[in-house]
Design an enzyme around this catalytic site. Sequence first.
Site, PDB file in Angstrom:
ATOM      1  N   CYS A   1       2.707  -4.600   7.041  1.00 36.13           N
ATOM      2  CA  CYS A   1       2.318  -4.330   5.769  1.00 36.13           C
ATOM      3  C   CYS A   1       3.572  -3.942   5.060  1.00 36.13           C
ATOM      4  O   CYS A   1       4.681  -3.300   5.531  1.00 36.13           O
ATOM      5  CB  CYS A   1       1.201  -3.544   5.453  1.00 36.13           C
ATOM      6  SG  CYS A   1      -0.316  -3.781   5.925  1.00 36.13           S
TER       7      CYS A   1
ATOM      8  N   HIS B   1       0.900  -1.140  -0.105  1.00 32.88           N
ATOM      9  CA  HIS B   1       0.042  -0.088   0.047  1.00 32.88           C
ATOM     10  C   HIS B   1       0.850   1.360   0.033  1.00 32.88           C
ATOM     11  O   HIS B   1       1.889   1.140   0.413  1.00 32.88           O
ATOM     12  CB  HIS B   1      -0.833  -0.092   1.234  1.00 32.88           C
ATOM     13  CG  HIS B   1      -0.291   0.158   2.563  1.00 32.88           C
ATOM     14  ND1 HIS B   1       0.096   1.288   3.212  1.00 32.88           N
ATOM     15  CD2 HIS B   1      -0.015  -0.839   3.386  1.00 32.88           C
ATOM     16  CE1 HIS B   1       0.721   0.949   4.408  1.00 32.88           C
ATOM     17  NE2 HIS B   1       0.740  -0.208   4.436  1.00 32.88           N
TER      18      HIS B   1
END
Length: 235
Positions: free
Chosen positions: A206, A190
């Site tokens: 992440c 992301h």
Amino acid sequence: MSTVCTLSRRTFLLGATAALAGCTTAQTAALKAPVPQKVSYPIVPASDEELAARYAAVEDGGHLIPAIPYRQIDPKYYRQRVKDPTGEPAGTVVVDTASRFLYVVEPGGTAMRYGVGIGRDGFAWEGEGVIQWRQPWPRWKVPDDMIKRQPHLARYSVENGGMDPGIKNPLGARALYIFQNGKDTLYRLHGSPEWKSIGKATSSGCVRLVNQDVLDLYKRVPYHARIVVHQAAIA
């Protein structure tokens, strides 16, 4: 999946309006860099002008993304085409967590490489999966296990609808969702407003990129692309 960046929209608008006028077209062109079918060596690094355009302020989906002060980032983490070190088939996404690199393998022996930030020790993930879902300007829906560690994030839970998309959202301008064996791993590729985190291990599992790079990545990675995440360095 980090603390929310406290960028001031008003401050950004005052400082970046002029830059937006001159840089949006160049940024759009940079995002459409062709994929070579035949390798030509040496692969030449980007010029200062190309880097300035690549990391310029840009408007996307009604959101104003600030320019990245790329000279304050280690040049090895700039988005760049390199000789492929992964040995994977073209179209594969490879994350080298030890080196803080993400590769998209291209035909002809090259790869597009991005600098990334990764999860802190204890939250890192490795293995093979697929990009099951892709989302522009995603909502940040904090999983229950993260809320247990940080109760103040409960207002952004799945039940509460998450955080609205926008510049302050920790998932940034794009999110690509990693599934394994048909199940959501809860790990994402992301964007992030926190450019200082690139090259570091700070997020809760992440793989984060600066927003300008995740816009480029999103154009290159289709649904169901194969992804391989390594903990040991591959290059």
